[in-house]
Motif scaffolding. Structure first.
Motif, short mmCIF file in Angstrom:
data_model
loop_
_atom_site.label_atom_id
_atom_site.label_comp_id
_atom_site.label_asym_id
_atom_site.label_seq_id
_atom_site.Cartn_x
_atom_site.Cartn_y
_atom_site.Cartn_z
N PHE A 25 -89.11 -66.12 -6.86
CA PHE A 25 -89.57 -67.50 -6.71
C PHE A 25 -91.09 -67.57 -6.77
O PHE A 25 -91.67 -68.39 -7.49
CB PHE A 25 -89.04 -68.04 -5.39
CG PHE A 25 -89.44 -69.46 -5.09
CD1 PHE A 25 -89.27 -70.48 -6.00
CD2 PHE A 25 -89.98 -69.77 -3.84
CE1 PHE A 25 -89.62 -71.79 -5.71
CE2 PHE A 25 -90.34 -71.07 -3.54
CZ PHE A 25 -90.17 -72.08 -4.47
N ASN A 26 -91.75 -66.69 -6.04
CA ASN A 26 -93.22 -66.67 -6.03
C ASN A 26 -93.79 -66.37 -7.41
O ASN A 26 -94.78 -66.98 -7.84
CB ASN A 26 -93.73 -65.62 -5.03
CG ASN A 26 -93.44 -66.00 -3.59
OD1 ASN A 26 -93.21 -67.17 -3.28
ND2 ASN A 26 -93.45 -65.02 -2.70
N GLN A 27 -93.16 -65.44 -8.11
CA GLN A 27 -93.62 -65.07 -9.46
C GLN A 27 -93.48 -66.26 -10.41
O GLN A 27 -94.40 -66.57 -11.18
CB GLN A 27 -92.81 -63.88 -9.98
CG GLN A 27 -93.17 -63.46 -11.40
CD GLN A 27 -92.30 -62.31 -11.90
OE1 GLN A 27 -91.78 -61.51 -11.11
NE2 GLN A 27 -92.11 -62.23 -13.21
N HIS A 66 -81.18 -71.72 -8.26
CA HIS A 66 -81.75 -70.94 -7.16
C HIS A 66 -82.21 -69.60 -7.72
O HIS A 66 -81.54 -69.02 -8.59
CB HIS A 66 -80.70 -70.73 -6.07
CG HIS A 66 -81.27 -70.21 -4.79
ND1 HIS A 66 -81.65 -68.89 -4.63
CD2 HIS A 66 -81.52 -70.83 -3.60
CE1 HIS A 66 -82.11 -68.73 -3.39
NE2 HIS A 66 -82.04 -69.89 -2.75
N PRO A 67 -83.35 -69.07 -7.30
CA PRO A 67 -83.83 -67.79 -7.84
C PRO A 67 -82.81 -66.66 -7.72
O PRO A 67 -82.79 -65.75 -8.55
CB PRO A 67 -85.08 -67.50 -6.99
CG PRO A 67 -85.55 -68.84 -6.54
CD PRO A 67 -84.32 -69.66 -6.35
N SER A 68 -81.95 -66.70 -6.70
CA SER A 68 -80.96 -65.63 -6.54
C SER A 68 -79.97 -65.62 -7.70
O SER A 68 -79.39 -64.58 -8.03
CB SER A 68 -80.20 -65.80 -5.22
OG SER A 68 -79.50 -67.02 -5.19
N GLU A 79 -82.90 -67.14 -18.93
CA GLU A 79 -82.73 -68.05 -17.80
C GLU A 79 -84.00 -68.10 -16.94
O GLU A 79 -84.33 -69.15 -16.37
CB GLU A 79 -81.54 -67.61 -16.95
CG GLU A 79 -80.19 -67.84 -17.60
CD GLU A 79 -79.89 -69.32 -17.81
OE1 GLU A 79 -80.48 -70.17 -17.11
OE2 GLU A 79 -79.06 -69.64 -18.69
N TYR A 80 -84.68 -66.98 -16.84
CA TYR A 80 -85.92 -66.98 -16.07
C TYR A 80 -86.96 -67.88 -16.74
O TYR A 80 -87.64 -68.66 -16.06
CB TYR A 80 -86.47 -65.56 -15.94
CG TYR A 80 -87.80 -65.50 -15.23
CD1 TYR A 80 -87.90 -65.64 -13.85
CD2 TYR A 80 -88.99 -65.35 -15.96
CE1 TYR A 80 -89.12 -65.60 -13.20
CE2 TYR A 80 -90.22 -65.32 -15.33
CZ TYR A 80 -90.28 -65.45 -13.95
OH TYR A 80 -91.51 -65.43 -13.31
N ARG A 81 -87.10 -67.79 -18.07
CA ARG A 81 -88.06 -68.63 -18.78
C ARG A 81 -87.69 -70.11 -18.62
O ARG A 81 -88.55 -70.97 -18.49
CB ARG A 81 -88.09 -68.30 -20.27
CG ARG A 81 -88.44 -66.88 -20.67
CD ARG A 81 -89.60 -66.28 -19.92
NE ARG A 81 -90.76 -67.17 -19.85
CZ ARG A 81 -91.82 -66.92 -19.11
NH1 ARG A 81 -91.87 -65.84 -18.34
NH2 ARG A 81 -92.84 -67.75 -19.10
N VAL A 97 -88.82 -71.19 -15.15
CA VAL A 97 -90.27 -71.43 -15.14
C VAL A 97 -90.57 -72.77 -15.81
O VAL A 97 -91.44 -73.53 -15.35
CB VAL A 97 -91.02 -70.28 -15.84
CG1 VAL A 97 -92.51 -70.63 -16.00
CG2 VAL A 97 -90.88 -68.99 -15.04
N GLY A 98 -89.85 -73.06 -16.89
CA GLY A 98 -90.04 -74.35 -17.56
C GLY A 98 -89.71 -75.52 -16.64
O GLY A 98 -90.42 -76.54 -16.64
N ASP A 99 -88.64 -75.38 -15.85
CA ASP A 99 -88.30 -76.43 -14.88
C ASP A 99 -89.45 -76.63 -13.89
O ASP A 99 -89.81 -77.77 -13.54
CB ASP A 99 -87.03 -76.05 -14.11
CG ASP A 99 -85.77 -76.20 -14.94
OD1 ASP A 99 -85.84 -76.85 -16.00
OD2 ASP A 99 -84.73 -75.67 -14.53
#
Length: 465
Positions: A329-331, A429-431, A445-447, A450-452
């Motif tokens: 989440f922090n990243q 959720h980051p999890s 999904e991570y990208r 981050v876009g969200d």
């Protein structure tokens, strides 16, 4: 049929003593009639002394069951003693466990205990004393009609709260008297035995009218918490219809006043709320979690993030989003250009729900009742922080904020209007990202996540102006 006789409707000690002996002797529950003295039972039941347990027949009982039984015995359900005994027999034979929340018998007992605890709270909240002259002295008398056998349990509460005055609590089942030195019992009374009013009520009505908050008026919720059957005990309820009628005008007045004043009490209010949450027992999750994990951040933050619940590391540390999901989440926040230090971060559920597997505690998704129980805390946090934009991280957080079940795919990328007038956005959720096994899909999904968050930053800028 064996008769097990109890002294009173709330005779827990009598039930426990006889239940232990009967269970040790392996007496089937179907052969026992639990009878309270003065209350007729089965005319064919044969009175007999409770069997003495044989040597070496003692067996351990979980403390959680004892605590549960102490509450269940106070219920008005005539089957309560038999239900407890049947479950005790199953515990003895290791056919049941206090950890099995899917067990229908355990769920029924916990439901009875919950109703008792709620009735105890209602009596403490809605009982009203009235002043009565007693020669040259004064006594305070209250009439109350509890739903369950809770009067003796609550006596210590009123004794501690009103130790300096003489008082009497009248109920249909029994009466409790405190003369300043001795607490005593008397037979039950009727409503006609209670006084109708006293000189203090006008003062109390004035006070109640002055603290009545029209901005918080929700009729259905008010009636749920304060059913009309309690109104006849409370002088202030006569004011409620008129106060509700003028609620809108007073609400507008309060809003205008708040704009002119500096909200310097937010931090103090938040600290008081966090302290209160530390002792939360609104659902059963507190029994197994290490501690309440409350929200953190600036109390006037324009941006609020709401996750699902604390994980294993959060439960131990007492801080939200500090485990693996918190690190991701922090990243993602950093890549999206959002400083977490400027936001308020919390969870929809404040206690860690898990399944024990060996030495590991495996995350378990909160159910609807647990989410609903914690909505009060989220509402209070939002009232204090008053964020311009709230982000729901995952379906649980979205359900808590939006008040309905939604899918991430259906709610994502949409600006949602909340019941309190605020705005919300929904993302994963980051999890969720940590559970994706395929590397390529996880990166994609991570990208997207981050876009969200970048769209959150942009929308917040528009709202703050």
């Amino acid at each position: 049929m064996l008769v097990a006789s109890l002294a009173t409707q709330d005779d827990f000690d009598g039930w426990r003593t006889q239940a232990r002996a009967l269970a040790a002797a392996e007496v089937p529950g179907a052969e026992i009639e639990w009878r309270v003295e003065g209350h007729e039972g089965d005319i064919f039941a044969v009175a007999a002394s409770t069997p003495a347990p044989t040597e070496g027949a003692a067996f351990p009982v979980p403390r959680a069951f004892v605590a549960l039984a102490e509450d269940v015995v106070l219920h008005s359900d005539a089957e309560r003693f038999a239900l407890l005994y049947a479950f005790l027999i199953r515990l003895k034979r290791r056919e049941a466990s206090m950890e099995d929340q899917a067990d229908p018998a355990l769920r029924r007992l916990e439901h009875l205990a919950k109703e008792v605890r709620r009735d105890i709270h209602k009596m403490r909240a809605f009982l009203r004393f009235r002043e009565v002259a007693e020669g040259e002295d004064v006594r305070f008398v209250a009439w109350y009609e509890p739903g369950h056998h809770i009067v003796r349990r609550n006596a210590s509460f009123f004794l501690n709260r009103f130790a300096s005055m003489k008082w009497t609590i009248l109920t249909p089942e029994l009466s409790i008297n405190w003369d300043g030195a001795t607490l005593s019992e008397a037979p039950g009374a009727t409503r006609a035995d209670a006084p109708e009013g006293d000189p203090l009520e006008d003062t109390w009505k004035t006070y109640y009218a002055s603290i009545f908050n029209p901005a918080r008026v929700k009729i259905d919720a008010m009636l749920k918490e304060m059913p009309k059957k309690y109104w006849k005990n409370m002088p202030e309820t006569a004011l409620v219809p008129g106060l509700i009628a003028g609620a809108r005008a007073r609400e507008l007045e309060m809003v205008e006043k708040s704009r002119r004043e500096v909200g310097g009490n937010r931090q103090a209010a938040w600290e008081a709320l966090r302290e209160k949450a530390a002792h939360c027992t609104r659902c059963h999750l507190y029994k197994h979690a290490t501690q309440t994990v409350f929200g953190e951040g600036h109390v006037d933050a324009p941006l609020m993030f709401v996750g699902e619940q604390p994980g294993d590391q959060e439960d131990l540390a007492g801080h939200p989003f500090v485990g693996p999901a918190g690190q991701m989440f922090n990243q993602a926040l950093a890549e999206a250009g959002i400083d977490r230090a400027t936001a308020y971060v919390t969870n929809a559920v404040k206690h860690f729900k898990f399944e024990q597997r060996g030495k590991r505690r495996i995350h378990s998704k909160p159910d609807g009742a647990e989410i609903e129980a914690c909505k009060w805390w989220i509402g209070q946090e939002r009232d204090i922080v008053q964020p311009k934009l709230t982000v729901a991280l995952g379906a649980t957080a979205a359900r808590s904020l939006l008040g309905r079940v939604v899918t991430i795919s259906g709610a994502r990328g949409i600006q949602h209007r909340l019941a309190d007038g605020g705005e919300a956005m929904v993302t994963v959720h980051p999890s969720f990202l940590l559970r994706i096994p395929e590397r390529d899909r996880a990166d994609t999904e991570y990208r997207r996540f981050v876009g969200d968050l970048k769209r959150v930053r942009e929308r917040l800028a528009e709202l703050v102006g």
